[in-house]
Design an enzyme around this catalytic site. Structure first.
Site, PDB file in Angstrom:
ATOM      1  N   PRO A 271       0.664  -1.257  -0.024  1.00  0.00           N
ATOM      2  CA  PRO A 271      -0.089   0.065  -0.039  1.00  0.00           C
ATOM      3  C   PRO A 271       0.755   1.381  -0.075  1.00  0.00           C
ATOM      4  O   PRO A 271       1.527   1.403   0.711  1.00  0.00           O
ATOM      5  CB  PRO A 271      -0.822  -0.066   1.150  1.00  0.00           C
ATOM      6  CG  PRO A 271      -0.051  -1.089   2.131  1.00  0.00           C
ATOM      7  CD  PRO A 271       0.661  -2.014   1.359  1.00  0.00           C
ATOM      8  N   GLU A 272       0.596   1.899  -1.152  1.00  0.00           N
ATOM      9  CA  GLU A 272       1.227   3.614  -1.052  1.00  0.00           C
ATOM     10  C   GLU A 272       0.154   4.228  -1.053  1.00  0.00           C
ATOM     11  O   GLU A 272      -0.946   4.110  -0.640  1.00  0.00           O
ATOM     12  CB  GLU A 272       2.165   3.658  -2.435  1.00  0.00           C
ATOM     13  CG  GLU A 272       3.262   2.616  -2.435  1.00  0.00           C
ATOM     14  CD  GLU A 272       4.260   2.588  -3.399  1.00  0.00           C
ATOM     15  OE1 GLU A 272       4.336   4.016  -4.069  1.00  0.00           O
ATOM     16  OE2 GLU A 272       4.939   1.741  -3.827  1.00  0.00           O
TER      17      GLU A 272
END
Length: 286
Positions: free
Chosen positions: A2-3
């Site tokens: 997850p960014e």
DNA sequence: AGATCGCCCTGCTTGC
DNA sequence: TGCAAGCAGGGCGATC
């Protein structure tokens, strides 16, 4: 991994399914998941009880849920493999379920923090006057923040004696960019990951920032379509956007722009993917 | 004091 | 076949 785009999808899910609900009970199933809460798991659970959740916010890869009528927020970071899920009470516990939050209302859902590798976690912190948890005051605004200062970012780049990918991953300079979107933005901007930051002209910096925003907005648009009412977030991976990646993970495949074979190079105990033709390495200065 | 390194963690993949 | 090494990697504390 997850960014920023994945975390924003999670934030939107929380806004829809968790905001304005009152905590009945929190249950910590793995102490490491709340390790940033210094007072411990019992204190964490106790302090949540009875408080109503406000509208969730996000900066970079961090998100937080304000506790109404307190000056504190629940801070969350997904790390490598964290998920925040809204699940029916009847759903079987996930293998890596770390924290469960039940609510006082009659809705049949609860909030779950699930994290295989436990790089992520939840914790409770005082808010700064700006309304963000005090422990992330050093995290820079992210490129989708309307108050992100492009000029200040450029000046900071020029001051640094570092290389561009390190700078993109430095969350105190610009937040929300991880290894995947760094490589993607650099490919789009035709910039080699080891170009010294001091060589950046203003147009080059602004071009790179534009590509960072473009790739994140594209991913965000696709992440939204994978939204499911049961799942607050996507799947913890790159969502559907992995099909649109141009550089990351494409070692040995042809560059979509020029056909040259994409390379992978070890970099800072991870990898950098780039096109050796489109992204020329910087000239080595003696 | 700014830049860099090493560690935390688990499961899947790869190679001998 | 089985086991071990490799790999994924964000963030932070320690170190240079």
């Amino acid at each position: 991994m997850p960014e920023l785009p994945e975390v924003e999808v999670v934030r939107r899910g929380l806004e829809r399914w968790v905001a304005h609900r009152t905590v009945a009970e929190a249950e910590v199933l793995h102490p490491r998941a709340v390790r940033r809460h210094v007072a411990g798991a019992d204190d964490f659970a106790h302090r949540l009880k009875g408080h109503r959740i406000g509208v969730p916010s996000r900066r970079g890869k961090y998100l937080w849920l304000p506790l109404e009528d307190t000056d504190q927020s629940i801070l969350a970071h997904l790390g490598m493999s964290g998920q925040l899920l809204v699940q029916p009470h009847t759903a079987p516990d996930e293998k890596h379920l770390r924290v469960r939050v039940r609510f006082t209302d009659a809705l049949d859902t609860e909030l779950r923090f699930v994290d295989q590798r436990t790089f992520g976690g939840l914790s409770l912190h005082d808010n700064t006057p700006d309304g963000l948890p005090d422990v992330i005051a050093h995290i820079a605004r992210d490129p989708l923040d309307e108050f992100f200062d492009d000029e200040a970012f450029h000046r900071a780049l020029r001051r640094k004696r570092s290389t561009i990918k390190r700078a993109l991953l430095d969350q105190s300079l610009i937040s929300g960019v991880g290894n995947i979107y760094a490589d993607e933005a650099l490919w789009r901007a035709r910039v080699h990951y080891e170009r010294p930051t001091a060589t950046f002209t203003r147009p080059r910096t602004l071009s790179l920032l534009g590509h960072v925003r473009d790739v994140m907005n594209s991913a965000l648009a696709v992440g939204g379509t994978s939204f499911d009412s049961l799942y607050v977030n996507v799947n913890g991976e790159s969502g559907y956007f992995d099909r649109s990646l141009d550089a990351y993970g494409r070692e040995g495949l042809p560059c979509r722009r020029c056909g040259t074979t994409i390379r992978r190079r070890p970099w800072m105990n991870r990898s950098s993917y780039y096109c050796p033709a489109c992204q020329r390495p910087p000239r080595i200065t003696p």
